[in-house]
Scaffold this motif. Structure first.
Motif, PDB file in Angstrom:
ATOM      1  N   THR B   9      -0.300   2.122   3.229  1.00  0.00           N
ATOM      2  CA  THR B   9      -1.604   1.740   3.970  1.00  0.00           C
ATOM      3  C   THR B   9      -2.797   2.263   3.200  1.00  0.00           C
ATOM      4  O   THR B   9      -2.724   3.301   2.144  1.00  0.00           O
ATOM      5  CB  THR B   9      -1.741   2.064   5.187  1.00  0.00           C
ATOM      6  OG1 THR B   9      -1.794   3.750   5.437  1.00  0.00           O
ATOM      7  CG2 THR B   9      -0.419   1.825   6.196  1.00  0.00           C
ATOM      8  N   ALA B  10      -4.071   1.613   3.494  1.00  0.00           N
ATOM      9  CA  ALA B  10      -5.309   2.066   2.583  1.00  0.00           C
ATOM     10  C   ALA B  10      -5.597   3.755   2.894  1.00  0.00           C
ATOM     11  O   ALA B  10      -5.768   4.469   1.971  1.00  0.00           O
ATOM     12  CB  ALA B  10      -6.342   1.472   3.198  1.00  0.00           C
ATOM     13  N   GLU B  11      -5.151   4.156   4.226  1.00  0.00           N
ATOM     14  CA  GLU B  11      -5.325   5.741   4.442  1.00  0.00           C
ATOM     15  C   GLU B  11      -4.254   6.493   3.698  1.00  0.00           C
ATOM     16  O   GLU B  11      -4.752   7.588   3.471  1.00  0.00           O
ATOM     17  CB  GLU B  11      -5.238   5.670   5.963  1.00  0.00           C
ATOM     18  CG  GLU B  11      -6.223   4.988   6.893  1.00  0.00           C
ATOM     19  CD  GLU B  11      -6.245   3.637   7.087  1.00  0.00           C
ATOM     20  OE1 GLU B  11      -5.026   2.942   6.751  1.00  0.00           O
ATOM     21  OE2 GLU B  11      -7.308   2.779   7.085  1.00  0.00           O
ATOM     22  N   GLU B  12      -3.314   5.851   3.544  1.00  0.00           N
ATOM     23  CA  GLU B  12      -2.197   6.847   3.225  1.00  0.00           C
ATOM     24  C   GLU B  12      -2.719   7.062   1.427  1.00  0.00           C
ATOM     25  O   GLU B  12      -2.315   7.908   0.861  1.00  0.00           O
ATOM     26  CB  GLU B  12      -0.775   6.023   3.153  1.00  0.00           C
ATOM     27  CG  GLU B  12       0.053   6.200   4.541  1.00  0.00           C
ATOM     28  CD  GLU B  12       1.057   5.471   4.601  1.00  0.00           C
ATOM     29  OE1 GLU B  12       1.867   5.594   5.466  1.00  0.00           O
ATOM     30  OE2 GLU B  12       1.337   4.430   3.874  1.00  0.00           O
ATOM     31  N   VAL B  13      -2.839   6.130   0.899  1.00  0.00           N
ATOM     32  CA  VAL B  13      -3.595   6.015  -0.600  1.00  0.00           C
ATOM     33  C   VAL B  13      -4.781   6.980  -0.568  1.00  0.00           C
ATOM     34  O   VAL B  13      -4.730   8.007  -1.300  1.00  0.00           O
ATOM     35  CB  VAL B  13      -3.806   4.762  -1.048  1.00  0.00           C
ATOM     36  CG1 VAL B  13      -4.727   4.844  -2.243  1.00  0.00           C
ATOM     37  CG2 VAL B  13      -3.093   3.682  -1.094  1.00  0.00           C
ATOM     38  N   LEU B  14      -5.475   6.828   0.423  1.00  0.00           N
ATOM     39  CA  LEU B  14      -6.899   7.832   0.319  1.00  0.00           C
ATOM     40  C   LEU B  14      -6.306   9.356   0.412  1.00  0.00           C
ATOM     41  O   LEU B  14      -6.696  10.338  -0.028  1.00  0.00           O
ATOM     42  CB  LEU B  14      -7.991   7.648   1.347  1.00  0.00           C
ATOM     43  CG  LEU B  14      -8.550   6.189   0.893  1.00  0.00           C
ATOM     44  CD1 LEU B  14      -9.454   5.768   2.245  1.00  0.00           C
ATOM     45  CD2 LEU B  14      -9.302   6.296  -0.121  1.00  0.00           C
TER      46      LEU B  14
END
Lengths: 417, 417
Positions: B9-14
């Motif tokens: 997910t985008a959050e996991e990447v961040l």
């Protein structure tokens, strides 16, 4: 030169800035164009794309061959060829045929649409079943659909962003005409000012702050800082420094020179430039009332207060917009121009203000239970730490007598370069 | 190297980006420090001001000598001396005496306050009447009142702005320790890509956009772009270009290399770097799902989609934050970090979205009757003109299934460099 002018409002100063002439145009390579401001409108010399392209992986088909297709009644198509990326395919898509095509591939003649691979079932190496119909144009970017031939893309005064550079690249424009960056000289004066390199500052003296803050601010607005100098508070020295600066720069920003006893030193300097036309002598703002703006031939001369916080606020409120105007950014003073560096917030303290004066009040921005709050940073005006603690500032217009807690305000955020 | 990883997910990447190591520190001169990120906290080596200063023009007095003063019963004081800017005065302010002082002047010994000139009436050359009392400390900036000796001014990770440079100048700090700027190589690949200089683009080919857009974006985040190259879509050529880039750069940004047939070309390249650790292989976002992030030793490798709009959006959403983290800006990924380049707006169209995927939707920002509206810019994903027409984008989080008209949204504004 008339020395008697009434104090101008902030709006009047901005109106004067709008009348400034733009600097001349220059041609820069596309690699250097980001952040620059267009001198002339740009129209598309060719269409983008210049050929019809698939926007999905799949099969180029004639849409009518898929009409009525469904999972229970698929359309059977024969694969006759395959499109490679970056190459035209010689084959034509004929009735009942399909040509495999990747995203971005060039649509073969005869085809009017692309069936996504997800809606096909391979029967054998040469045959697919299409289980969903497409309409003409589906999954295809037509010639000129992104950018039409001759379409006006950007007007003069447009501030180029990365994606705009991308558009110009797509069109093969290797260079563009932009306004020259203003060349700015930063002069600081004051009997109390000593260079930053002074290790032990004598009693009564303070280190030079303005040269550093004004240089950093001016560079933010895309200007080039040339001559930087600490000038002693002496009429001859100031005249000579200003003359030198005006010879080779578009704008001179002089801070200081208005302490007691030498009040209006800056004005006296201007007297030695016969071409000087005084445009502003005092602005009804706080901080920064004793601000001076003059035009000297085609050059601009700013006289800023010596006090660092006042100098920074006036630079932000008026000098930076003037530098944007010189670069041709007509929109720099429009209300919409504030989007880029503002936020809406709820004021959480009362802000007193005086009718007839525009106030710039530093604030801290914080998030409290999902709401953005602006907390005024009070402090004696001479304190440089107030700005370092602040995230931005709130403008209280001249016609408003203070703002109550709970008011919604626009915070002008201090940009990071 | 495991090639099988689930889409992040985008959050996991961040979250992964937050674990990256900072680049080493380097010392830069104060003139070059604006926009840089502090490697170590900065405390004040001396107080500011280092002597008590007047904040108004007037007279240095002992406050008790003015107690009870009024227009009908003024306090009579004898002027014994005058403070010059930048110089200590040897005289002491004694009982019943006053010493003239300009704003910024050094307070004489014995005095504890300054009476503003507006509240005095000159009787003769040596005497004034004070018509309003002052309290001790009034109109005086005490030693260390702006900045206290030893006060921590900025923490490590602080992004220096013009006013912060001013604080450092006031303290005589001619150089500061900041994180090194990342050196980034930009590689673009794709069989369909030809250089921007190509005058007549052959059928099926398009000009290189990504080298230009990604370079401009990466420079926005304070990184230096070194090697830039268009690489043919050939495994050996790509390996050799990446090897060269990794030798001399901190970050490699490769776009393209994931078209049909050569899908996962980028991953195959990574196989030739035994140190490579694949951190991200696919992100649940639109556009830009086929994004790759790997760590190769201490270097970072980004594999971006070749489609220019997807490449730009992924660069903005993930690559730029990674460059800020490398520079030590720990706060770059905090919610508060979005203040600088966002605005709140009211969505004026419905925005459909799919649960489980984060959408980045370009919007136009406009002001309608005092309200800021966000209008989605729809258009086929391959259209570079959609971004050129947009002012920013709205993020629809993965857990939200579309937004209704009238929703309040945060617009992430496209920065101008």
């Amino acid at each position: 030169m008339s020395q008697f002018l009434k104090v101008k409002t902030a709006e009047e100063v901005l109106d004067i800035l709008k009348t400034l002439d733009f600097l001349e145009a220059e041609t820069v390579r596309l690699e250097q164009a980001c952040g620059r401001i267009l001198a002339t409108p740009v129209s598309a010399p060719e269409p983008v794309p210049h050929f019809a392209r698939a926007t999905m992986d799949g099969y180029a088909v004639r849409a009518r061959d898929t009409f009525g297709a469904s999972e229970s009644l698929p359309a059977l198509l024969e694969i006759t060829d395959e499109v490679s990326m970056g190459k035209p395919v010689s084959a034509t898509t004929e009735k009942g045929k399909a040509i495999a095509i990747p995203t971005g591939g060039m649509l073969p003649s005869g085809a009017d649409s692309v069936v996504m691979v997800e809606y096909t079932i391979p029967m054998d190496e040469k045959t697919i079943e299409v289980i969903k119909p497409v309409a003409p144009g589906d999954n295809v970017l037509k010639e000129g659909e992104d950018i039409g031939l001759g379409e006006e893309l950007f007007g003069a005064g447009w501030h180029l962003r990365p994606q705009d550079i991308g558009v110009l690249a797509a069109l093969g424009m290797q260079a563009v005409s932009v306004r020259r960056r203003p060349k700015v000289a930063i002069l600081s004066t004051g009997d109390e000012i000593v260079p930053v390199s002074t290790e032990v500052v004598p009693a009564g003296k303070i280190r030079d702050i303005n040269t550093f803050t004004l240089t950093a601010q001016v560079q933010e607005a895309g200007a080039e800082v040339g001559f930087k100098s600490l000038v002693e508070d002496d009429l001859d020295a100031l005249i000579s420094a200003c003359r030198k600066a005006l010879d080779t720069h578009d704008v001179v920003v002089l801070s200081g020179g208005s302490s007691v006893g030498v009040r209006d030193f800056t004005l006296r300097v201007l007297d030695f430039f016969p071409e000087a036309e005084l445009l502003v002598h005092g602005v009804a703002v706080r901080p920064g009332k004793p601000t001076i703006l003059a035009r000297i031939g085609k050059k601009l001369f700013w006289g800023l207060p010596g006090q660092p916080v006042s100098a920074m606020m006036i630079c932000r409120a008026f000098v930076l917009p003037s530098l944007m105007i010189l670069q041709g950014a007509e929109s720099a003073l429009e209300p919409g121009a504030e989007y880029g560096n503002t936020c809406r917030a709820v004021l959480n303290r009362r802000l007193p203000s005086v009718h007839g004066r525009t106030d710039y009040v530093p604030v801290i921005v914080s998030r409290v239970e999902g709401e953005i709050h602006a907390t005024p940073v009070f402090g004696k005006s001479a304190m440089i730490s107030t700005l370092a603690r602040s995230d931005g500032y709130v403008i209280i217009p001249a016609h408003v007598e203070g703002l109550d807690p709970g008011s919604e305000v626009t915070v002008h955020l201090f940009q990071r370069v």
